[in-house]
Design an enzyme around this catalytic site. Structure first.
Site: not given
Length: 313
Positions: A1-3, A94-96, A123, A127, A157, A170, A178, A269
């Site tokens: 997707m990003v590439g 990534s924000s994680c 993950y 990163k 994203l 994601h 769904r 969550d």
């Protein structure tokens, strides 16, 4: 997707030769294949967007795959790039990477100041290692070899080319699928994991691509003035977040599903909130452009096109 989005952004500028490979053509976890690719193609710039990614279910169930594959990808590509004379490289994280309970909005300086969210810690560790790889090559080879490796940390994203797998995707692509399936089957309700209370920030993938090209094209002195040698990454976000409950309402509206939405509070969550502080990037002249409602409508159209093409609808 990003590439793919970065390719679109670069193609719009013209006057450059783009060299790309998909996973079938080049296994980035294979050091020999990666080194052979760089020795043969001799690129002068690299956008490293490749990664093994997924949502909370995938991260929870495949932690070894997430840490191993992402460590191998970044280590192989960054080292092969350096070994073959690549001066400029952009690593996408990534924000994680930030602590689970980091002060909101999360500033770049929050890195390594607390415990990570357990559901995606492997993950995140990979990163963080990618950031430190770029910084380490800059510190050791910046002066002697002209190395200028940069890192950007995108928020969540979504958009064209996303992964719509029913379990490993994601949150936005998972919700799109769904709600679409519920609409097609006339299901009276859809059950969503968690309480719906966590807040998340979302960025359309073409905005992320524009930010990546913007950061890559900054003058070296300009980039250095807004970063530090051992805190060199830049956040990329839109500056706004919303609850998962509010997101589900927006996605259901974009899809056209009119049934009930229920939440399964027995499911995890994740982090309570993940909002990026993108002031550093904004000060460098970049702002997000695509509103969430518009982006979701475009993402749903991409979902329909993708699944019609593969005969999965």
């Amino acid at each position: 997707m990003v590439g793919s989005a970065i390719v679109r952004a670069l193609e719009s500028q013209g006057q450059m030769k783009l060299i790309t490979r998909n996973h079938v053509e080049l296994d980035l976890t294979n050091q020999a294949q990666v080194m052979d690719f760089f020795q043969t193609e001799k690129p002068d710039q690299v956008y490293l967007a490749a990664a093994k990614v997924g949502g909370i279910y995938a991260n929870n169930n495949y932690p070894a795959e997430f840490i191993y594959q992402n460590l191998m990808i970044e280590a192989n590509v960054i080292h092969a790039a350096f070994s073959n004379g690549v001066k400029k490289l952009l690593f996408l994280g990534s924000s994680c990477i930030y602590p689970r309970l980091a002060e909101q909005p999360m500033q770049e300086g929050a890195l390594l100041t607390g415990l990570l969210e357990p559901t995606n810690e492997p993950y995140a560790i990979a990163k963080i290692a990618g950031i430190k790889l770029c910084e380490s090559y800059n510190r050791q080879y910046g002066q002697s070899h002209g190395v200028d490796y940069r890192s950007v940390m995108p928020t969540n994203l979504y958009g064209p080319g996303d992964n719509y797998h029913p379990e490993n995707s994601h949150v936005i692509p998972a919700l799109i699928r769904r709600f679409h399936e519920a609409k097609m089957s006339c299901a009276p309700s859809v059950t969503i994991w968690g309480s719906g209370e966590p807040r998340r920030e979302f960025l359309y993938v073409d905005d992320m691509a524009a930010a990546s090209v913007h950061v890559m094209q900054l003058l070296k002195d300009t980039y250095a003035q807004h970063t530090q040698s051992m805190l060199s990454h830049i956040n990329v976000g839109c500056g706004d977040d919303l609850s998962i409950a509010a997101l589900t309402e927006l996605v259901s509206k974009a899809v056209g599903y009119e049934g009930r939405i229920q939440f399964d509070t027995s499911k995890p969550d994740g982090a309570p909130r993940k909002l990026m502080d993108s002031a550093r990037l904004n000060a460098l002249g970049w702002q997000a452009k695509v509103p969430l409602a518009k982006g979701l409508a475009q993402a749903y159209q991409d979902f329909l096109t993708s699944f019609q093409t593969t005969n999965n609808l």
